[in-house]
Design an enzyme around this catalytic site. Structure first.
Site, PDB file in Angstrom:
ATOM      1  N   ASP A 143      -2.126  10.843  -1.745  1.00 30.41           N
ATOM      2  CA  ASP A 143      -2.525   9.833  -2.734  1.00 30.41           C
ATOM      3  C   ASP A 143      -2.880  10.455  -4.076  1.00 30.41           C
ATOM      4  O   ASP A 143      -2.802   9.803  -5.112  1.00 30.41           O
ATOM      5  CB  ASP A 143      -3.706   9.022  -2.216  1.00 30.41           C
ATOM      6  CG  ASP A 143      -3.217   8.017  -1.211  1.00 30.41           C
ATOM      7  OD1 ASP A 143      -3.001   8.400  -0.048  1.00 30.41           O
ATOM      8  OD2 ASP A 143      -2.979   6.856  -1.611  1.00 30.41           O
ATOM      9  N   ARG A 169       0.869  -1.178   0.000  1.00 28.94           N
ATOM     10  CA  ARG A 169       0.000   0.000   0.000  1.00 28.94           C
ATOM     11  C   ARG A 169       0.903   1.223   0.000  1.00 28.94           C
ATOM     12  O   ARG A 169       2.114   1.115   0.081  1.00 28.94           O
ATOM     13  CB  ARG A 169      -1.037  -0.022   1.144  1.00 28.94           C
ATOM     14  CG  ARG A 169      -0.705  -0.745   2.406  1.00 28.94           C
ATOM     15  CD  ARG A 169       0.394  -0.119   3.194  1.00 28.94           C
ATOM     16  NE  ARG A 169       0.182   1.304   3.344  1.00 28.94           N
ATOM     17  CZ  ARG A 169       1.135   2.177   3.553  1.00 28.94           C
ATOM     18  NH1 ARG A 169       2.409   1.800   3.640  1.00 28.94           N
ATOM     19  NH2 ARG A 169       0.887   3.452   3.683  1.00 28.94           N
ATOM     20  N   GLY A 170       0.257   2.408  -0.085  1.00 30.75           N
ATOM     21  CA  GLY A 170       1.051   3.629  -0.232  1.00 30.75           C
ATOM     22  C   GLY A 170       1.129   3.943  -1.722  1.00 30.75           C
ATOM     23  O   GLY A 170       1.494   3.071  -2.527  1.00 30.75           O
ATOM     24  N   ALA A 171       0.782   5.197  -2.072  1.00 28.71           N
ATOM     25  CA  ALA A 171       0.576   5.534  -3.488  1.00 28.71           C
ATOM     26  C   ALA A 171       1.764   5.191  -4.401  1.00 28.71           C
ATOM     27  O   ALA A 171       1.590   4.477  -5.410  1.00 28.71           O
ATOM     28  CB  ALA A 171       0.192   7.003  -3.596  1.00 28.71           C
ATOM     29  N   ARG A 200      -7.423  -0.267  -6.821  1.00 29.27           N
ATOM     30  CA  ARG A 200      -7.706   0.784  -5.821  1.00 29.27           C
ATOM     31  C   ARG A 200      -7.909   2.107  -6.570  1.00 29.27           C
ATOM     32  O   ARG A 200      -7.116   2.441  -7.456  1.00 29.27           O
ATOM     33  CB  ARG A 200      -6.563   0.901  -4.796  1.00 29.27           C
ATOM     34  CG  ARG A 200      -6.438  -0.359  -3.925  1.00 29.27           C
ATOM     35  CD  ARG A 200      -5.546  -0.132  -2.725  1.00 29.27           C
ATOM     36  NE  ARG A 200      -6.198   0.689  -1.720  1.00 29.27           N
ATOM     37  CZ  ARG A 200      -5.545   1.219  -0.669  1.00 29.27           C
ATOM     38  NH1 ARG A 200      -4.257   1.022  -0.516  1.00 29.27           N
ATOM     39  NH2 ARG A 200      -6.199   1.950   0.208  1.00 29.27           N
ATOM     40  N   GLN A 215      -1.783   1.869   9.913  1.00 30.11           N
ATOM     41  CA  GLN A 215      -0.497   2.066   9.204  1.00 30.11           C
ATOM     42  C   GLN A 215       0.505   2.800  10.087  1.00 30.11           C
ATOM     43  O   GLN A 215       1.706   2.550  10.017  1.00 30.11           O
ATOM     44  CB  GLN A 215      -0.706   2.889   7.916  1.00 30.11           C
ATOM     45  CG  GLN A 215      -1.420   2.166   6.810  1.00 30.11           C
ATOM     46  CD  GLN A 215      -2.902   2.470   6.823  1.00 30.11           C
ATOM     47  OE1 GLN A 215      -3.485   2.706   7.876  1.00 30.11           O
ATOM     48  NE2 GLN A 215      -3.524   2.435   5.664  1.00 30.11           N
ATOM     49  N   LYS A 248      -4.756   9.686   3.470  1.00 33.92           N
ATOM     50  CA  LYS A 248      -5.400   8.771   4.428  1.00 33.92           C
ATOM     51  C   LYS A 248      -6.430   9.480   5.301  1.00 33.92           C
ATOM     52  O   LYS A 248      -6.181  10.581   5.792  1.00 33.92           O
ATOM     53  CB  LYS A 248      -4.304   8.121   5.271  1.00 33.92           C
ATOM     54  CG  LYS A 248      -4.763   7.127   6.315  1.00 33.92           C
ATOM     55  CD  LYS A 248      -5.679   6.051   5.765  1.00 33.92           C
ATOM     56  CE  LYS A 248      -5.092   5.293   4.587  1.00 33.92           C
ATOM     57  NZ  LYS A 248      -6.125   4.531   3.823  1.00 33.92           N
TER      58      LYS A 248
END
Ligand code: MRU
Length: 330
Positions: free
Chosen positions: A218, A45-47, A79, A177, A229
């Site tokens: 993001d 995860r994480g852009a 996503r 996270q 987030k």
């Protein structure tokens, strides 16, 4: 620091972020479907990391004999909010069907992201006031990128320069996270770290204990509104109320100048189970209604500066963001 992913020529090694901090376990992804599921299930995860891993997903798909279009359309559905995913897939589309050429492009995307993080760390660290505690939200670290991190990169560089006393990390409900990933990273870096629950931030900020807030993004719209987030917006309001610097660090691959403002950014809604259950146990009656927006929009008016690898942008962001993109395109 353990890398979030490592390309091995015929497969991708992926650190399973769902297992952190309890277990440091690498998965072997060999197919397009492996990669698509890993993104959907937030094993990665994480852009920026999503963008890089998706690019390698295209390479694996081509090696499996799938078409470029099949790969791109499957990965586009994983996503919706992080624009780096769509940016990376567009680059892969331009690279074409040849697996060797695709592999070269995916490696370039990864290398460019790593270099962008180092540059943002250098530029952003100068914005941190001397001797303060810094608060960050979610995980915008090495785990969320090709390495080093965006917001975490800024903070770690500022710490090396002696500007940061302690880092405060929001736990970041519901996926945690902050608690699971960001504290794990900062402790590995030897940076003094304090974990707080999300609802403690207002109290600490109001007491003057936080000198700057640094977050990732993001998607950044053309007017400087930022999707990040869930909970980021709340922190930005607190920062504004108390005159605390609110800094967003994101590579230009996170800019979406085709989207005019935050209102048009698609916000992912995830499953209610992720809110209702902790460690397999429900924390409320099962029949309760649950909402789970995974991101929110921070209006440009609450942001002090946006740090990119091409420079720091200040308000008015619309103009500044266009300028850094034009300067590099022309
Ligand atoms: O749902 P996630 O964990 O993918 O959300 C991550 C964030 O919101 C990060 O702050 C953002 O992607 C920037 S990561 C450098």
């Amino acid at each position: 620091m353990l890398p979030a992913f490592q390309w091995k020529g015929d497969h991708l090694l992926l650190l399973d972020q769902r297992k952190l901090p309890w277990e440091e376990y690498y998965l072997r992804l060999r197919t397009l479907e492996d990669v698509a599921r890993a993104i959907e299930e937030m094993k990665v995860r994480g852009a920026p990391a999503i963008g890089c891993v998706a690019a390698y997903g295209v390479v694996l798909a081509l090696k499996e004999g799938k078409t470029l279009q099949e790969a791109v359309s499957r990965l586009r559905r994983t996503r919706p909010t992080a624009v780096n995913l769509f940016w990376a897939l567009e680059r892969m589309e331009r690279a074409g069907e040849d697996p060797a050429r695709a592999e070269e492009e995916a490696r370039k995307i990864e290398e460019e992201d790593y270099r962008a993080n180092l540059r943002m760390g250098e530029l952003g660290s100068e914005l941190i006031p001397e001797g303060v505690n810094v608060l960050t939200h979610c995980n915008a670290g090495a785990l969320a990128t090709a390495g080093y991190g965006t917001a975490v990169g800024v903070i770690r560089r500022a710490w090396e320069k002696g500007r940061v006393k302690e880092v405060f990390v929001d736990e970041t409900r519901p996926y945690l996270q902050g608690a699971r990933l960001t504290t794990w990273e900062f402790l590995k870096l030897g940076i003094p770290t304090v974990l707080i629950t999300d609802n403690m931030a207002g109290y600490l900020i109001s007491k003057g204990e936080i000198g700057a807030i640094v977050v990732g993004a993001d998607r950044i719209a053309a007017n400087g509104d930022v999707a990040n987030k869930i909970g980021t917006y709340t922190l930005s309001v607190l920062a504004r109320q108390h005159g605390v610097k609110f800094i967003v660090a994101a590579p230009t691959s996170t800019l979406d100048l085709k989207t005019p403002s935050g209102r048009e950014i698609p916000i992912e809604e995830r499953s209610k189970e992720e809110v209702l259950f902790i460690n397999g146990r429900n924390i409320a009656p099962l029949e309760v209604g649950v909402r789970h927006p995974a991101f929110d929009i921070t209006p440009a008016s609450n942001i002090t500066a946006i740090v990119t690898e091409r420079g720091v942008v200040y308000p008015p962001f619309g103009e500044g963001l266009r300028r850094i993109m034009d300067d590099s395109d022309g």
